[in-house]
Design an enzyme around this catalytic site. Sequence first.
Site, PDB file in Angstrom:
ATOM      1  N   HIS A 100       0.883  -1.170   0.000  1.00 48.20           N
ATOM      2  CA  HIS A 100       0.000   0.000   0.000  1.00 48.20           C
ATOM      3  C   HIS A 100       0.921   1.221   0.000  1.00 48.20           C
ATOM      4  O   HIS A 100       1.992   1.182   0.611  1.00 48.20           O
ATOM      5  CB  HIS A 100      -0.830   0.139   1.275  1.00 48.20           C
ATOM      6  CG  HIS A 100      -1.723  -1.008   1.626  1.00 48.20           C
ATOM      7  ND1 HIS A 100      -1.270  -2.121   2.272  1.00 48.20           N
ATOM      8  CD2 HIS A 100      -3.060  -1.158   1.482  1.00 48.20           C
ATOM      9  CE1 HIS A 100      -2.310  -2.930   2.488  1.00 48.20           C
ATOM     10  NE2 HIS A 100      -3.398  -2.371   2.022  1.00 48.20           N
ATOM     11  N   ASP A 103       2.309   2.003   3.395  1.00 47.27           N
ATOM     12  CA  ASP A 103       3.301   1.097   4.006  1.00 47.27           C
ATOM     13  C   ASP A 103       4.712   1.550   3.714  1.00 47.27           C
ATOM     14  O   ASP A 103       5.627   1.271   4.474  1.00 47.27           O
ATOM     15  CB  ASP A 103       3.230  -0.323   3.398  1.00 47.27           C
ATOM     16  CG  ASP A 103       1.852  -0.908   3.388  1.00 47.27           C
ATOM     17  OD1 ASP A 103       1.069  -0.584   4.284  1.00 47.27           O
ATOM     18  OD2 ASP A 103       1.578  -1.703   2.454  1.00 47.27           O
ATOM     19  N   GLU A 267      -9.251 -13.813  -0.073  1.00 41.73           N
ATOM     20  CA  GLU A 267      -8.394 -14.064   1.100  1.00 41.73           C
ATOM     21  C   GLU A 267      -9.010 -15.130   1.993  1.00 41.73           C
ATOM     22  O   GLU A 267     -10.202 -15.060   2.329  1.00 41.73           O
ATOM     23  CB  GLU A 267      -8.197 -12.747   1.865  1.00 41.73           C
ATOM     24  CG  GLU A 267      -7.346 -12.904   3.111  1.00 41.73           C
ATOM     25  CD  GLU A 267      -6.871 -11.569   3.668  1.00 41.73           C
ATOM     26  OE1 GLU A 267      -6.546 -10.668   2.867  1.00 41.73           O
ATOM     27  OE2 GLU A 267      -6.829 -11.447   4.909  1.00 41.73           O
ATOM     28  N   ASP A 308      -5.112 -12.990  10.463  1.00 41.05           N
ATOM     29  CA  ASP A 308      -4.023 -12.923   9.482  1.00 41.05           C
ATOM     30  C   ASP A 308      -2.790 -13.711   9.884  1.00 41.05           C
ATOM     31  O   ASP A 308      -1.661 -13.214   9.808  1.00 41.05           O
ATOM     32  CB  ASP A 308      -3.617 -11.455   9.228  1.00 41.05           C
ATOM     33  CG  ASP A 308      -4.657 -10.696   8.398  1.00 41.05           C
ATOM     34  OD1 ASP A 308      -5.446 -11.335   7.692  1.00 41.05           O
ATOM     35  OD2 ASP A 308      -4.652  -9.449   8.464  1.00 41.05           O
ATOM     36  N   ASP A 338      -0.768 -12.416   2.913  1.00 38.88           N
ATOM     37  CA  ASP A 338      -1.376 -11.330   3.695  1.00 38.88           C
ATOM     38  C   ASP A 338      -1.452 -11.839   5.131  1.00 38.88           C
ATOM     39  O   ASP A 338      -2.526 -12.117   5.664  1.00 38.88           O
ATOM     40  CB  ASP A 338      -2.758 -10.993   3.123  1.00 38.88           C
ATOM     41  CG  ASP A 338      -3.249  -9.645   3.601  1.00 38.88           C
ATOM     42  OD1 ASP A 338      -2.643  -9.114   4.560  1.00 38.88           O
ATOM     43  OD2 ASP A 338      -4.228  -9.124   3.056  1.00 38.88           O
TER      44      ASP A 338
HETATM   45  C1  XLS Z   1      -7.333  -6.459   5.109  1.00 34.41           C
HETATM   46  C2  XLS Z   1      -6.987  -6.731   3.728  1.00 34.41           C
HETATM   47  C3  XLS Z   1      -5.843  -5.901   3.168  1.00 34.41           C
HETATM   48  C4  XLS Z   1      -5.829  -6.001   1.677  1.00 34.41           C
HETATM   49  C5  XLS Z   1      -5.076  -4.900   1.006  1.00 34.41           C
HETATM   50  O1  XLS Z   1      -8.033  -7.215   5.754  1.00 34.41           O
HETATM   51  O2  XLS Z   1      -6.703  -8.100   3.603  1.00 34.41           O
HETATM   52  O3  XLS Z   1      -4.642  -6.324   3.720  1.00 34.41           O
HETATM   53  O4  XLS Z   1      -5.327  -7.217   1.250  1.00 34.41           O
HETATM   54  O5  XLS Z   1      -5.597  -3.657   1.298  1.00 34.41           O
HETATM   55 NI    NI Z   2      -5.884  -9.053   1.971  1.00 32.08          NI
HETATM   56 NI    NI Z   3      -7.323  -9.345   5.454  1.00 28.92          NI
END
Ligand code: XLS
Ligand code: NI
Ligand code: NI
Length: 434
Positions: A100, A103, A267, A308, A338
């Site tokens: 991002h 980041d 995800e 995560d 991620d």
């Molecule tokens: C948050 C998201 C983020 C995206 C990118 O939960 O997974 O990390 O992958 O903005």
């Molecule tokens: Ni993500």
């Molecule tokens: Ni996420």
Amino acid sequence: MTDFFQGMAPIAYEGPDSTSPLAFRHYNPDEVVMGKRMEDHLRFAVAYWHSFAWEGGDPFGGQTFERPWHPQDEIGRAKVKADAAFELFDILGQPYFCWHDADIRPEGDSFAASLRNFETIIDYFEEKMSTRKTRLLWGTANMFSHRRWMSGASTNPDPDVFAYSAATVKTCMDATHRLNGENYVLWGGREGYETLLNTDMGRELDHMGRFLNMVVDYKHKIGFKGAILVEPKPQEPSKHQYDYDATTCYGFLQKYGLENEVKLNLEQGHAILAGHSFEHEIAAATALGVLGSIDMNRNDYQSGWDTDQFPNNTPEVALAYYHILKDGGFTSGGTNFDAKLRRQSLDAEDLVAAHVGGMDICARGLKAAAAMLEDGGLDQALAARYAGWDTPEAQAMLQGDLGSIFEQVHTGKVDPKPQSGRQEILENYVNRFV
Ligand code: XLS
Ligand code: NI
Ligand code: NI
């Protein structure tokens, strides 16, 4: 060179019997699986935000990590962070990374100042990438952390924030294009609501749809060849997010005329938050023709948060890759970790080991998925289960109408005979491979 990783050697493949904590036991980049190198199947990426920007905080406590690039408010230290990041890339040998804007660069005191910082780091990345094989899987804009985004980005009730969002995404798309990124991602953590009492949902969805159309138009205008990806998540940080899950996103894309322009970045942890399995989300996206890329991680099944964590469950990962391989595998997409360390995992070695373990689990999952596909047992079971549809009569029925079908049934020509779904037998079958 920073001394963060203390000269750690590149990780090597040592095979399943290795007892080294820092070796690949399953990820062998050059090993050919179903006619393709493992590296080219999996297309691993390191996520800059979790591995380098996140400081170890949680809702009950602040920073636990102490890194040479902290505090992250200064361009010199942003370069140290980049140095360390590329050192990790060299150690792991994974081909990709993702970021991002927030980041990688310190926030400035104006849009223009933030952009200057951002471009300085993009220059710095470009230089580092020119001497390495590391590539950009995707870039994205963080439009959820700073307080200006608290009520959303493109769905904000304030048109000034919509404008700020459009300008921000433009800069991130430009940078992604410059670094030859293979995708551009939009995840709308604040594109949703806290309460319907203050939310005009129809208007917000229309704004989000218009915004995404502007993104697609801009992609074509600048000649960006990568895919535009939307990342579904049902909630967190917002109480409700509009991009709830794969099928909700597809309905949204269709309504705003984008179903052939935009794909999904799915995800694992978000699938679980939505009450699905990861393979459900992947199967739904492949059925609808919008599978783009994956964010690989795992959630803690007790906590109910998007924790995560790095993946460590081979059967889950195997079923995910089974559906990906069945769909023909990734094109522009890949496997982005991620995933973040636990906040007690303070050391550089923890960061390396977390990725090594995640890459190995994915490699095991990929091999299991490929073995299942090559064996063909699940495909045969599917073919057998739906065999009734292969007859001309069954196909003709799909062209018929309720009245003509009624005649067939009423005259007794049709007589359903329930058959076993064989679920346990199929589960036992999968267990032979994982
Ligand atoms: C948050 C998201 C983020 C995206 C990118 O939960 O997974 O990390 O992958 O903005
Ligand atoms: Ni993500
Ligand atoms: Ni996420």
